[in-house]
Design a protein around this motif. Structure first.
Motif, short mmCIF file in Angstrom:
data_model
loop_
_atom_site.label_atom_id
_atom_site.label_comp_id
_atom_site.label_asym_id
_atom_site.label_seq_id
_atom_site.Cartn_x
_atom_site.Cartn_y
_atom_site.Cartn_z
N UNK A 4 27.60 56.56 30.09
CA UNK A 4 28.15 55.64 29.12
C UNK A 4 29.08 54.66 29.85
N UNK A 5 28.94 53.39 29.57
CA UNK A 5 29.79 52.38 30.20
C UNK A 5 31.25 52.65 29.89
N UNK A 6 32.08 52.37 30.88
CA UNK A 6 33.53 52.53 30.75
C UNK A 6 34.18 51.25 31.25
N UNK A 7 35.24 50.86 30.60
CA UNK A 7 35.93 49.62 30.91
C UNK A 7 37.38 49.90 31.27
N UNK A 8 37.89 49.11 32.18
CA UNK A 8 39.33 49.11 32.42
C UNK A 8 39.81 47.72 32.02
N UNK A 9 40.81 47.69 31.15
CA UNK A 9 41.39 46.45 30.67
C UNK A 9 42.80 46.35 31.24
N UNK A 10 43.03 45.30 32.00
CA UNK A 10 44.33 45.04 32.59
C UNK A 10 44.96 43.86 31.85
N UNK A 11 46.21 43.98 31.48
CA UNK A 11 46.93 42.84 30.91
C UNK A 11 48.20 42.62 31.73
N UNK A 12 48.42 41.36 32.08
CA UNK A 12 49.67 41.01 32.77
C UNK A 12 50.64 40.57 31.69
N UNK A 13 51.75 41.31 31.58
CA UNK A 13 52.72 41.07 30.53
C UNK A 13 53.79 40.06 30.95
N UNK A 14 54.25 40.15 32.21
CA UNK A 14 55.26 39.20 32.68
C UNK A 14 55.28 39.17 34.20
N UNK A 15 55.39 37.98 34.75
CA UNK A 15 55.39 37.76 36.19
C UNK A 15 56.80 37.92 36.75
N UNK A 16 56.88 38.59 37.92
CA UNK A 16 58.15 38.72 38.61
C UNK A 16 58.11 38.03 39.98
N UNK A 17 56.96 38.12 40.68
CA UNK A 17 56.89 37.60 42.05
C UNK A 17 55.48 37.08 42.32
N UNK A 18 55.32 35.76 42.28
CA UNK A 18 54.02 35.12 42.46
C UNK A 18 53.43 35.43 43.84
N UNK A 19 54.26 35.51 44.85
CA UNK A 19 53.79 35.80 46.21
C UNK A 19 53.13 37.18 46.29
N UNK A 20 53.76 38.17 45.66
CA UNK A 20 53.19 39.52 45.65
C UNK A 20 51.86 39.54 44.88
N UNK A 21 51.77 38.76 43.81
CA UNK A 21 50.51 38.69 43.07
C UNK A 21 49.42 38.09 43.95
N UNK A 22 49.75 37.06 44.69
CA UNK A 22 48.79 36.46 45.61
C UNK A 22 48.30 37.45 46.64
N UNK A 23 49.20 38.28 47.15
CA UNK A 23 48.82 39.31 48.12
C UNK A 23 47.85 40.30 47.50
N UNK A 24 48.13 40.73 46.28
CA UNK A 24 47.23 41.71 45.64
C UNK A 24 45.88 41.08 45.31
N UNK A 25 45.88 39.84 44.85
CA UNK A 25 44.62 39.18 44.51
C UNK A 25 43.75 38.96 45.74
N UNK A 26 44.35 38.66 46.88
CA UNK A 26 43.56 38.43 48.08
C UNK A 26 43.00 39.73 48.65
N UNK A 27 43.59 40.86 48.30
CA UNK A 27 43.15 42.15 48.85
C UNK A 27 42.25 42.95 47.90
N UNK A 28 42.29 42.68 46.61
CA UNK A 28 41.59 43.55 45.66
C UNK A 28 40.08 43.52 45.82
N UNK A 29 39.50 42.40 46.21
CA UNK A 29 38.06 42.31 46.36
C UNK A 29 37.49 43.33 47.33
N UNK A 30 38.21 43.62 48.40
CA UNK A 30 37.77 44.63 49.37
C UNK A 30 37.66 46.02 48.75
#
Length: 95
Positions: A1-27
């Protein structure tokens, strides 16, 4: 049975850290049967508070979703995400 993960970003604290995570998550997808269904696209809030962003990913099974989410590679990326913003993550099984 298909399963989903739903992520919601509620509030930003550090744009630089988000950029780091976004550049690494694809791997972390390598070797996992993940399908990205939505990734911070335009929203139309129908009720309640609007999150800053929504990501929805699909897996063929709950075990596959947990294998990716709990993987050391993804857990390393989440350390940057936790510093970047306040997120919610919900795993939900399809019907």
């Amino acid at each position: 049975m298909a399963t989903y993960i739903v992520f919601t970003r509620e509030s930003m604290q550090d744009q630089s850290e988000l950029g780091t995570s976004l550049s690494a998550v694809g791997e972390t997808f390598k070797g996992h049967p993940i399908k990205i269904l939505a990734a911070c696209g335009p929203q139309q809030v129908l009720k309640g508070d609007s999150p800053e962003g929504v990501v929805i990913v699909e897996f063929p099974t709950t075990a596959a979703a947990r294998a990716w989410y709990d993987s050391p590679a993804y857990q390393e990326v989440t350390q940057h995400r936790f510093k970047a913003a306040r997120f919610r993550a919900v795993l939900v099984e399809g019907v």
